[in-house]
Scaffold this motif. Structure first.
Motif, short mmCIF file in Angstrom:
data_model
loop_
_atom_site.label_atom_id
_atom_site.label_comp_id
_atom_site.label_asym_id
_atom_site.label_seq_id
_atom_site.Cartn_x
_atom_site.Cartn_y
_atom_site.Cartn_z
N LEU A 71 0.83 -1.21 0.00
CA LEU A 71 0.00 0.00 0.00
C LEU A 71 0.87 1.26 0.00
CD1 LEU A 71 -2.79 1.26 0.11
CD2 LEU A 71 -2.74 1.04 2.61
N ILE A 72 1.91 1.27 0.83
CA ILE A 72 2.83 2.42 0.86
C ILE A 72 3.51 2.57 -0.49
CG2 ILE A 72 4.97 3.28 1.87
CD1 ILE A 72 4.09 1.94 4.51
N GLY A 73 3.96 1.44 -1.06
CA GLY A 73 4.60 1.49 -2.37
C GLY A 73 3.67 2.00 -3.44
N TYR A 74 2.41 1.60 -3.40
CA TYR A 74 1.42 2.04 -4.38
C TYR A 74 1.21 3.55 -4.29
CZ TYR A 74 -2.50 1.05 -7.55
OH TYR A 74 -3.32 0.98 -8.65
N LEU A 75 1.07 4.07 -3.06
CA LEU A 75 0.85 5.50 -2.88
C LEU A 75 2.09 6.31 -3.29
CD1 LEU A 75 -1.04 5.43 0.55
CD2 LEU A 75 -2.02 5.80 -1.74
N LEU A 76 3.28 5.81 -2.95
CA LEU A 76 4.50 6.51 -3.35
C LEU A 76 4.65 6.54 -4.87
CD1 LEU A 76 7.07 5.18 -0.70
CD2 LEU A 76 6.11 7.49 -0.86
N LEU A 77 4.33 5.43 -5.53
CA LEU A 77 4.43 5.39 -6.98
C LEU A 77 3.43 6.34 -7.62
CD1 LEU A 77 5.60 4.12 -9.55
CD2 LEU A 77 3.87 2.31 -9.34
N TRP A 78 2.21 6.36 -7.08
CA TRP A 78 1.18 7.28 -7.57
C TRP A 78 1.67 8.72 -7.45
CZ3 TRP A 78 -4.65 6.61 -5.90
CH2 TRP A 78 -5.45 7.41 -6.71
N GLY A 79 2.22 9.06 -6.29
CA GLY A 79 2.74 10.40 -6.08
C GLY A 79 3.88 10.74 -7.03
N TYR A 80 4.77 9.76 -7.27
CA TYR A 80 5.90 10.00 -8.17
C TYR A 80 5.41 10.24 -9.60
CZ TYR A 80 9.74 8.88 -11.31
OH TYR A 80 10.66 8.92 -12.33
N LEU A 81 4.47 9.43 -10.07
CA LEU A 81 3.96 9.61 -11.43
C LEU A 81 3.29 10.97 -11.59
CD1 LEU A 81 2.52 6.03 -12.11
CD2 LEU A 81 4.60 7.02 -13.06
N TRP A 82 2.58 11.39 -10.55
CA TRP A 82 1.91 12.69 -10.60
C TRP A 82 2.93 13.83 -10.58
CZ3 TRP A 82 1.83 16.66 -6.92
CH2 TRP A 82 0.96 17.71 -7.20
N ALA A 83 3.93 13.73 -9.68
CA ALA A 83 4.92 14.79 -9.54
C ALA A 83 5.80 14.91 -10.78
CB ALA A 83 5.78 14.55 -8.31
N SER A 84 6.06 13.81 -11.45
CA SER A 84 6.92 13.84 -12.63
C SER A 84 6.17 14.22 -13.90
CB SER A 84 7.61 12.47 -12.82
OG SER A 84 6.64 11.45 -13.01
N GLY A 85 4.86 14.43 -13.78
CA GLY A 85 4.07 14.88 -14.92
C GLY A 85 3.79 13.81 -15.95
N GLN A 86 3.94 12.55 -15.59
CA GLN A 86 3.67 11.47 -16.54
C GLN A 86 2.17 11.32 -16.75
OE1 GLN A 86 5.96 7.85 -16.12
NE2 GLN A 86 7.50 8.88 -14.86
N SER A 87 1.81 10.92 -17.94
CA SER A 87 0.40 10.87 -18.32
C SER A 87 -0.26 9.53 -18.00
CB SER A 87 0.25 11.16 -19.81
OG SER A 87 0.98 10.21 -20.59
#
Length: 321
Positions: free
Chosen positions: A207-223
């Protein structure tokens, strides 16, 4: 012993499924597939934990810490390396690198756990390891021969995939040895309960990994469309199937095999996973493997047949032991 071998076979058939998921979800990052699979495993484990709550209450704080370590290395990190390797290099090449696990684990366990399990005589173990090694080499050469037509950048991509597959081998050499240690120290505990405990321990990490990955994709501007990606039904269905069959059921079967067989022997039986993964990968490709690959598969099977005939011999302890 034969019950243990059948449990190892069942585990291999279940675990072989994880090699085709990255091919069915090529647009999904390997990290998302890793945390997604184990998030599904953890969610599936929760109702099973409620049903098995009496046995789980008997686990100590140290037991839960061990389950957490096994979940982090043997589940999340291993599958992250494996899924990344398959996406970079395709399924067969990482599969044959992972296929070295029977040899690596057998040698490690025979050196490390001889006092506990008895030593498999090297003169009897060597033919099995040689057959399995030759089988891996045959399949590997067939696959590497197919890489000769690729451009240099493709070769570099395959090389990175191979390195990640080696990382997966390191993770899953450590995991069965430590997992077998716990199971042998607790012979009265259920293999199913220990698999469920690892699923519960996996849930917060995933769950922590999922949330961190979600945050990273959002912060890096990936579509990439989170939380479930461009094919949500396929993603959820595959993660649920792999979480149930490969993670929980496969781990339960492996634990049962580890309780019944010497670690050096059960380590060689991971070859069932290699055989299943190759079968699934070629079925997905829609054509049969080449003659050299078929020879390699035959040698792998012969190595397993030889291995199951070996009986461990007790190791005499010195006064200092």
């Amino acid at each position: 012993m034969w019950t243990g071998i059948l449990f190892a076979l069942a585990a291999g058939l279940m675990w072989g499924l994880v090699f085709i998921s990255p091919l069915l979800l090529p647009d999904y990052p390997a990290a998302l597939q890793s945390v997604g699979r184990y998030l599904a495993f953890g969610l599936i484990a929760m109702p099973l934990a409620w049903m098995d709550r009496r046995a789980l209450r008997q686990l100590s704080r140290g037991d839960w810490l061990e389950a957490l370590k096994l979940a982090a290395v043997g589940n999340l990190l291993y599958y992250l390396c494996l899924a990344s390797a398959i996406q970079l290099a395709g399924a067969p090449l990482p599969t044959v690198i992972i296929g070295t696990l029977p040899v690596v684990i057998a040698i490690s366990a025979n050196l490390r756990d001889a006092k506990r399990d008895g030593r498999l005589p090297w003169r009897w173990l060597a033919p099995s390891l040689v057959l399995i090694g030759l089988g891996i080499a045959c399949v590997n050469r067939d696959e590497l021969g197919a890489l000769g037509s690729h451009a240099p950048e493709e070769l570099w991509r395959h090389a990175r995939g191979a390195l990640l597959a080696v990382g997966a081998v390191a993770c899953w050499t450590w995991y069965p040895l430590r997992n077998a240690d716990w199971l042998r120290q607790h012979p009265d505990r259920s293999a199913r309960t220990w698999a469920t405990a690892q699923g519960v321990a996996t849930l917060p990490l995933a769950l922590i990994g999922y949330l961190l990955l979600w945050g990273y994709l959002w912060a890096s501007g990936q579509s990439f469309p989170m939380p479930l990606g461009p094919q949500p039904l396929r993603f959820v269905g595959l993660m649920a199937a792999i979480g149930l069959f490969a993670s929980w059921l496969g781990t339960s079967c492996w634990n049962a095999a580890s309780q019944r067989l010497p670690t050096a022997l059960v380590g060689q039986l991971i070859v069932f996973e290699t055989l299943a993964a190759l079968g699934y990968a070629y079925a997905l490709r829609g054509h049969a493997p080449g003659q050299l690959t078929l020879l390699g598969i035959a040698l792998l099977v012969a190595g397993v047949v030889w291995a199951v005939r070996i009986r461990p011999r007790p190791v005499e302890l010195t006064a200092g032991d």
